[in-house]
Scaffold this motif. Structure first.
Motif, PDB file in Angstrom:
ATOM      1  N   LEU A 330       0.825  -1.216   0.000  1.00 51.23           N
ATOM      2  CA  LEU A 330       0.000   0.000   0.000  1.00 51.23           C
ATOM      3  C   LEU A 330       0.854   1.259   0.000  1.00 51.23           C
ATOM      4  CD1 LEU A 330      -2.760   1.380   0.188  1.00 51.23           C
ATOM      5  CD2 LEU A 330      -2.609   1.161   2.673  1.00 51.23           C
ATOM      6  N   HIS A 331       1.776   1.382   0.950  1.00 57.29           N
ATOM      7  CA  HIS A 331       2.519   2.635   1.097  1.00 57.29           C
ATOM      8  C   HIS A 331       3.775   2.694   0.234  1.00 57.29           C
ATOM      9  CE1 HIS A 331       0.073   2.742   4.843  1.00 57.29           C
ATOM     10  NE2 HIS A 331       0.046   4.024   4.563  1.00 57.29           N
ATOM     11  N   GLN A 332       4.396   1.556  -0.026  1.00 54.06           N
ATOM     12  CA  GLN A 332       5.609   1.581  -0.839  1.00 54.06           C
ATOM     13  C   GLN A 332       5.295   1.638  -2.327  1.00 54.06           C
ATOM     14  OE1 GLN A 332       7.503  -1.975   0.578  1.00 54.06           O
ATOM     15  NE2 GLN A 332       8.585  -0.936   2.238  1.00 54.06           N
ATOM     16  N   LEU A 333       4.273   0.905  -2.767  1.00 51.08           N
ATOM     17  CA  LEU A 333       3.979   0.824  -4.200  1.00 51.08           C
ATOM     18  C   LEU A 333       2.827   1.739  -4.598  1.00 51.08           C
ATOM     19  CD1 LEU A 333       4.322  -3.026  -4.844  1.00 51.08           C
ATOM     20  CD2 LEU A 333       6.087  -1.270  -4.716  1.00 51.08           C
ATOM     21  N   VAL A 334       1.654   1.535  -3.986  1.00 46.68           N
ATOM     22  CA  VAL A 334       0.449   2.228  -4.438  1.00 46.68           C
ATOM     23  C   VAL A 334       0.496   3.712  -4.095  1.00 46.68           C
ATOM     24  CG1 VAL A 334      -2.064   2.304  -4.265  1.00 46.68           C
ATOM     25  CG2 VAL A 334      -0.884   0.102  -4.241  1.00 46.68           C
ATOM     26  N   GLY A 393      -5.989   5.522  -0.112  1.00 47.55           N
ATOM     27  CA  GLY A 393      -5.421   4.340  -0.753  1.00 47.55           C
ATOM     28  C   GLY A 393      -6.328   3.795  -1.834  1.00 47.55           C
ATOM     29  N   ASP A 394      -7.647   3.835  -1.587  1.00 44.76           N
ATOM     30  CA  ASP A 394      -8.598   3.352  -2.585  1.00 44.76           C
ATOM     31  C   ASP A 394      -8.582   4.232  -3.833  1.00 44.76           C
ATOM     32  OD1 ASP A 394      -9.374   1.200  -1.062  1.00 44.76           O
ATOM     33  OD2 ASP A 394     -11.055   2.254  -0.128  1.00 44.76           O
ATOM     34  N   ASP A 395      -8.406   5.548  -3.648  1.00 46.61           N
ATOM     35  CA  ASP A 395      -8.306   6.440  -4.805  1.00 46.61           C
ATOM     36  C   ASP A 395      -7.107   6.065  -5.677  1.00 46.61           C
ATOM     37  OD1 ASP A 395     -10.515   7.974  -4.084  1.00 46.61           O
ATOM     38  OD2 ASP A 395      -9.313   9.299  -2.825  1.00 46.61           O
ATOM     39  N   SER A 396      -5.976   5.831  -5.028  1.00 45.35           N
ATOM     40  CA  SER A 396      -4.762   5.486  -5.776  1.00 45.35           C
ATOM     41  C   SER A 396      -4.924   4.161  -6.496  1.00 45.35           C
ATOM     42  CB  SER A 396      -3.568   5.424  -4.817  1.00 45.35           C
ATOM     43  OG  SER A 396      -3.368   6.659  -4.165  1.00 45.35           O
ATOM     44  N   LYS A 397      -5.497   3.163  -5.822  1.00 47.62           N
ATOM     45  CA  LYS A 397      -5.701   1.858  -6.463  1.00 47.62           C
ATOM     46  C   LYS A 397      -6.639   1.981  -7.655  1.00 47.62           C
ATOM     47  CE  LYS A 397      -5.137  -0.713  -2.139  1.00 47.62           C
ATOM     48  NZ  LYS A 397      -5.854  -1.484  -1.100  1.00 47.62           N
ATOM     49  N   ALA A 398      -7.695   2.792  -7.508  1.00 46.25           N
ATOM     50  CA  ALA A 398      -8.641   2.959  -8.608  1.00 46.25           C
ATOM     51  C   ALA A 398      -8.000   3.668  -9.791  1.00 46.25           C
ATOM     52  CB  ALA A 398      -9.869   3.736  -8.124  1.00 46.25           C
ATOM     53  N   LEU A 399      -7.166   4.660  -9.513  1.00 45.00           N
ATOM     54  CA  LEU A 399      -6.516   5.393 -10.601  1.00 45.00           C
ATOM     55  C   LEU A 399      -5.536   4.497 -11.356  1.00 45.00           C
ATOM     56  CD1 LEU A 399      -6.379   8.181 -11.922  1.00 45.00           C
ATOM     57  CD2 LEU A 399      -4.453   8.708 -10.413  1.00 45.00           C
ATOM     58  N   MET A 400      -4.872   3.587 -10.653  1.00 43.37           N
ATOM     59  CA  MET A 400      -3.945   2.665 -11.308  1.00 43.37           C
ATOM     60  C   MET A 400      -4.642   1.841 -12.386  1.00 43.37           C
ATOM     61  SD  MET A 400      -1.810   1.253  -8.009  1.00 43.37           S
ATOM     62  CE  MET A 400      -0.714   0.189  -8.919  1.00 43.37           C
ATOM     63  N   LYS A 401      -5.927   1.588 -12.207  1.00 42.40           N
ATOM     64  CA  LYS A 401      -6.659   0.717 -13.117  1.00 42.40           C
ATOM     65  C   LYS A 401      -6.938   1.374 -14.469  1.00 42.40           C
ATOM     66  CE  LYS A 401      -8.951  -1.554  -9.216  1.00 42.40           C
ATOM     67  NZ  LYS A 401     -10.226  -1.907  -8.571  1.00 42.40           N
ATOM     68  N   VAL A 402      -6.972   2.692 -14.511  1.00 38.71           N
ATOM     69  CA  VAL A 402      -7.401   3.385 -15.734  1.00 38.71           C
ATOM     70  C   VAL A 402      -6.394   4.430 -16.217  1.00 38.71           C
ATOM     71  CG1 VAL A 402      -9.851   3.040 -15.214  1.00 38.71           C
ATOM     72  CG2 VAL A 402      -8.708   5.081 -14.364  1.00 38.71           C
ATOM     73  N   TYR A 403      -5.244   4.548 -15.555  1.00 38.61           N
ATOM     74  CA  TYR A 403      -4.339   5.671 -15.816  1.00 38.61           C
ATOM     75  C   TYR A 403      -3.516   5.501 -17.084  1.00 38.61           C
ATOM     76  CZ  TYR A 403      -1.192   9.533 -14.623  1.00 38.61           C
ATOM     77  OH  TYR A 403      -0.490  10.710 -14.626  1.00 38.61           O
ATOM     78  N   LEU A 404      -3.151   4.276 -17.417  1.00 32.93           N
ATOM     79  CA  LEU A 404      -2.188   4.055 -18.495  1.00 32.93           C
ATOM     80  C   LEU A 404      -2.675   4.585 -19.851  1.00 32.93           C
ATOM     81  CD1 LEU A 404       0.618   2.879 -18.466  1.00 32.93           C
ATOM     82  CD2 LEU A 404      -0.322   0.673 -19.120  1.00 32.93           C
ATOM     83  N   PRO A 405      -3.882   4.207 -20.340  1.00 33.73           N
ATOM     84  CA  PRO A 405      -4.325   4.771 -21.628  1.00 33.73           C
ATOM     85  C   PRO A 405      -4.580   6.275 -21.563  1.00 33.73           C
ATOM     86  CG  PRO A 405      -5.571   2.789 -21.060  1.00 33.73           C
ATOM     87  CD  PRO A 405      -4.836   3.206 -19.839  1.00 33.73           C
ATOM     88  N   ALA A 406      -4.809   6.805 -20.350  1.00 36.51           N
ATOM     89  CA  ALA A 406      -5.128   8.225 -20.223  1.00 36.51           C
ATOM     90  C   ALA A 406      -3.938   9.114 -20.550  1.00 36.51           C
ATOM     91  CB  ALA A 406      -5.635   8.523 -18.813  1.00 36.51           C
ATOM     92  N   ILE A 407      -2.726   8.639 -20.297  1.00 38.59           N
ATOM     93  CA  ILE A 407      -1.545   9.478 -20.563  1.00 38.59           C
ATOM     94  C   ILE A 407      -0.899   9.167 -21.905  1.00 38.59           C
ATOM     95  CG2 ILE A 407      -1.073   9.756 -18.095  1.00 38.59           C
ATOM     96  CD1 ILE A 407       1.168   7.677 -18.408  1.00 38.59           C
ATOM     97  N   GLU A 408      -1.307   8.080 -22.558  1.00 37.09           N
ATOM     98  CA  GLU A 408      -0.709   7.713 -23.835  1.00 37.09           C
ATOM     99  C   GLU A 408      -0.947   8.813 -24.863  1.00 37.09           C
ATOM    100  OE1 GLU A 408      -0.680   3.954 -26.993  1.00 37.09           O
ATOM    101  OE2 GLU A 408      -2.367   4.244 -25.632  1.00 37.09           O
ATOM    102  N   GLY A 409       0.102   9.167 -25.573  1.00 36.84           N
ATOM    103  CA  GLY A 409       0.006  10.223 -26.581  1.00 36.84           C
ATOM    104  C   GLY A 409       0.335  11.595 -26.042  1.00 36.84           C
ATOM    105  N   HIS A 410       0.327  11.764 -24.721  1.00 37.02           N
ATOM    106  CA  HIS A 410       0.643  13.064 -24.110  1.00 37.02           C
ATOM    107  C   HIS A 410       2.034  13.090 -23.496  1.00 37.02           C
ATOM    108  CE1 HIS A 410      -3.205  14.796 -24.874  1.00 37.02           C
ATOM    109  NE2 HIS A 410      -3.875  14.013 -24.047  1.00 37.02           N
ATOM    110  N   VAL A 411       2.633  11.945 -23.292  1.00 32.79           N
ATOM    111  CA  VAL A 411       3.959  11.869 -22.687  1.00 32.79           C
ATOM    112  C   VAL A 411       4.825  10.977 -23.569  1.00 32.79           C
ATOM    113  CG1 VAL A 411       3.077  12.213 -20.348  1.00 32.79           C
ATOM    114  CG2 VAL A 411       3.325   9.887 -21.246  1.00 32.79           C
ATOM    115  N   PRO A 412       6.152  11.034 -23.415  1.00 33.05           N
ATOM    116  CA  PRO A 412       7.037  10.164 -24.222  1.00 33.05           C
ATOM    117  C   PRO A 412       6.714   8.688 -24.009  1.00 33.05           C
ATOM    118  CG  PRO A 412       8.314  11.884 -23.127  1.00 33.05           C
ATOM    119  CD  PRO A 412       6.926  11.979 -22.580  1.00 33.05           C
TER     120      PRO A 412
END
Length: 822
Positions: A330-334, A393-412
């Motif tokens: 939870l605290h080290q990774l998420v 912690g639940d917010d961070s876990k939820a964001l991990m589930k959908v974050y990857l396609p959200a940044i694609e095309g906007h970052v290297p």
């Protein structure tokens, strides 16, 4: 509940029995509480001791903390652990000896604490002593973490201490079955700003922590070298040797436990500015030798050791705090690496490389991409994106589930690759059982993460990659080999225990001198739980007595044959009559998305139609599709493959009416996710015309189409258009109407690591729709749009994303079972 309201209920109870001349069990709340207090089962009373400063004092203006008494409340932890070991409901969820487990391919498997090398080595030491040879080794897992119950009333903080037997299986510890118990409240010393950085106060605060824990655990000490006879839940008595097991804590508390300087690693000797280069592990003997030979200042600067801290483990046999610090997902990774580092670095990169206007435009588009993610059972929604101030912690876990396609095309691309490698590391680590192959994959993803994350430093998003929480990833392979799967030792277990043991009792209190009231509440709740388990073990609460009646009622509520006529029938779809039971109701918009946990271990996977029915069925050509489905069910395998070419006159006729449902419940084994004690998880797949009074909802699912093929390509992804059932020749056919998706290539996307699909169309351009048997569904699938460089329109919502896009990622990060499946 307040005493006044309990009194009202007691009066209502008494009034309901007035005609029978039978008195109510309780006259008022006081008589009820007296009955609870009289329970002897599970009774471990609270005790207290106080600690005072005994060091040198100034002649004038003595700080108040030097003269204060700091109270520590605790329960005998040995009795608490013995009560847990004696519970019959946990007898099948604990190990009695350390073991080494291998699968059919010869790979070693790491799961519970007793499957790791640490428990094996401890048992070997115990077996070498003739006085303890043959004893059952029972380590206890500790955990502590400060929690705030109220900011408004002056930052009210408590410091709970928890314990759990180390031989309990990980799913039982995570499933909130009271395998983790509150044993103490540590003192939280405070002083004014003028003394906050006083070395004497900081030393006293550290040693107060260790002294308090050592004092609480003293009842275990004799049994660490001399066997003690203990009753277990299976009815047998065993000779037990106690031991200090892994300690669950976040990084600030790990530093406090290990007696090292902030910024240093509590497990190894790596320097703070070169954390990834360290490979020499700390140990008790080495630390004591350093303290004996070197000056405290040199220890602080060169080794990160605080010379005047004596860890509590030094007071007990076989105790080394450096080897007992558990991994903390939870605290080290998420919260640490993902939320505090990677997400923040993406924001800093965008800010540094774009104008202020473009930066805000891109950040807003990322938020909209997150917001349009399709609904999914258990997935937290972000209607306004991820722009919230207070992260949980639940917010961070939820964001991990959908974050990857959200940044694609906007970052290297390397940033996306780094994020993907990190997410894969997190999801592999979270497996309920890890094999040698999983560990190799873990090392591969860690190497990829370290290789690609340099883009953050090169682009100026961060000045340094040498961070303690990210450095902790390097120790995970060793910790898995020592302690088994990390999901059984995560601080999320103690965080969730805070709610039951601290926050809710505090809310029940008067807020004035609340601790005593909280202790009493915890003691009473523990007694109620213990006596209930005692009653169940004696067969006094056997629900099987009503099983026949419950089955009869269930059959009545789910009868397949509808009445001949009624006000709830409608006609359509080529003469088919859709039956709607009179009892059907609109779904409550406040219904929770998470299904309750399932206890048991025998079931692997099952999908059943839910009892409620929807209002209508809007599927073109439903009659023709259903007749084809029925023909395939009645015919041979060769007929099923050519069912589209069968002339309409050769297709079987259907009954006049169908029974329609708005959802199906899938039950499958997912021990890596939040699940029941046996690892079973319930998941609801929905297809409803109106969801939460906003729009229609049609979930996606994995459907088995080629059972002879192994892996993900044994299944297809489909969107569920409707659930229904009918009877033909006295046989029930539960069905699902699906719109097929087809795989876009045979490999995962190189950047995101996810497979891709696109809607399947007929040659005529219409959607490829079929009726299949409900048994072919495996579980729900979650699709995320492939945005590429597209900016999301403000008109798009989470309810329209599956219609607005033509290419999707199959989200393997939506939960851990989906990650293993895809």
């Amino acid at each position: 509940m307040s005493g006044t309201l309990v009194d009202v209920l007691c009066k209502i109870w008494a009034a309901s029995l007035s005609s029978t001349n039978i008195p109510a069990p309780f006259k008022d709340h006081e008589s009820m509480l007296k009955s609870i207090d009289a329970i002897e089962v599970g009774d471990v009373p609270w005790q207290t001791f106080n600690v005072t400063y005994q060091g040198p004092r100034p002649e004038q203006n003595v700080p108040t903390w030097m003269e204060a008494e700091f109270d520590v409340w605790f329960r005998d932890p040995r009795e608490v652990v013995k009560n847990i070991l004696a519970r019959p409901d946990l007898k099948d969820d604990m190990d009695l000896t350390p073991y080494r487990d291998y699968n059919g391919e010869g790979d070693r498997q790491y799961e519970n604490l007793f499957s790791g090398d640490w428990a094996w080595d401890q048992a070997t030491q115990i077996a070498q002593d003739p006085d303890t040879h043959g004893s059952t080794f029972i380590p206890f897992v500790l955990g502590s973490d400060k929690t705030t119950v109220s900011v408004a009333t002056g930052q009210t903080e408590y410091y709970p201490l928890y314990i759990s037997p180390g031989n309990i299986h990980n799913p039982a510890r995570r499933a909130r079955r009271n395998a983790v118990a509150l044993i103490g409240f540590l003192s939280v010393p405070k002083t004014d700003e003028s003394y906050a950085d006083d070395p004497h106060f900081r030393h006293f605060r550290r040693q107060l922590y260790h002294t308090s824990i050592s004092t609480i655990l003293q009842s275990f000490k004799p049994g660490m070298t001399t066997p003690e006879v203990v009753l277990f839940g299976d009815g047998y008595h065993r000779r037990v040797i106690w031991g200090i097991g892994p300690y669950i804590a976040d990084y600030p508390e790990q530093v406090l436990l290990a007696g090292v300087v902030q910024g240093w690693c509590p497990r190894c000797l790596a320097f703070p500015y070169q954390l990834d280069s360290g490979d020499l592990r700390r140990c008790r003997e080495h630390t004591e030798a350093l303290i004996e030979e070197m000056h405290p200042g040199h220890l602080w600067d060169s080794y990160g050791v605080i010379a005047n801290v004596v860890p509590f483990t030094n007071d007990f046999p076989r105790g080394d705090i450096h080897e007992l610090i558990a991994p903390d997902i939870l605290h080290q990774l998420v919260k640490g690496t993902f939320k505090d580092h990677l997400v923040e670095w993406v924001r800093k990169y965008l800010k540094a490389n774009h104008s202020k206007r473009d930066y805000k435009k891109i950040l807003s588009n990322i938020d909209r991409r997150i917001a349009v993610a399709a609904p999914f059972a258990g997935l937290r929604r972000f209607p306004q994106g991820r722009g919230f101030k207070q992260w949980t912690g639940d917010d961070s876990k939820a964001l991990m589930k959908v974050y990857l396609p959200a940044i694609e095309g906007h970052v290297p691309d390397d940033m996306v690759r780094a994020m993907r490698a990190f997410l894969e590391f997190c999801y592999i680590v979270r497996h309920n059982s890890l094999t040698d192959k999983d560990i190799l994959n873990l090392q591969r993803t860690l190497e990829e993460f370290h290789r690609y994350r340099t883009i953050f430093e090169e682009s100026g998003a961060t000045a340094s990659l040498s961070l303690p929480r990210q450095h902790s990833l390097a120790h995970y392979v060793f910790l898995i080999q020592q302690f088994g799967a990390p999901n059984g030792l995560c601080s999320s277990i103690t965080e969730s225990k805070h709610i039951e043991a601290v926050k809710e009792p505090w809310r029940r209190s008067s807020r004035f001198n609340a601790l005593g009231q909280m202790l009493l509440t915890n003691q009473r709740l523990d007694k109620i739980k213990a006596v209930r388990l005692n009653f169940e073990a004696r067969g006094m609460l056997d629900s099987g007595f009503f099983s026949a009646e419950l089955r009869a009622l269930q059959q009545l509520s789910q009868v397949e044959d509808p009445p001949d006529e009624g006000p709830s029938s409608s006609t359509g779809h080529g003469g088919l009559q859709i039956h709607e039971p009179v009892s059907c109701s609109v779904r409550d918009p406040e219904d929770e998305e998470e299904e309750p946990a399932v206890d048991g271990t025998t079931l692997m996977a099952e999908v059943n139609l839910a009892a409620k029915s929807s209002e209508y069925l809007d599927v073109p050509n439903l009659k023709r599709l259903t007749r084809r489905f029925l023909h395939s069910q009645l015919g041979s395998d060769s007929t099923r493959r050519t069912v589209r070419s069968v002339p309409p006159q050769d297709l079987p006729n259907l009954p006049d009416r169908l029974r329609v449902y708005d959802s199906a419940v899938s039950v499958f084994r997912a021990p890596s996710d939040l699940s029941g004690s046996g690892g079973l998880k319930r998941e609801r797949i929905r297809s409803v015309p109106l969801w939460r009074n906003e729009a229609r909802r049609r979930d996606c699912a994995f459907v088995v189409t080629r059972p002879d093929v192994s892996g993900i390509f044994s299944m297809e992804v489909a969107r569920v258009l409707a659930f229904f059932s009918f009877r033909y020749m006295d046989h029930a056919y539960p069905c699902v109407v699906v719109h097929w998706y087809k795989w876009f290539g045979e490999d995962r996307d190189e950047l995101t690591g996810m497979y891709m699909v696109q809607p399947s169309m007929n040659p005529s351009g219409s959607n490829h729709v079929e009726v299949v048997h409900i048994d072919s569904l495996v579980r729900a699938a979650h699709l995320l749009p492939c945005f590429e460089a597209k900016f999301v329109s403000r008109d798009e919502t989470c309810h329209t994303s599956l219609d607005d896009y033509k290419l999707f990622y199959v989200n393997r990060f939506v939960d851990h079972h989906a990650f293993e499946l895809a």
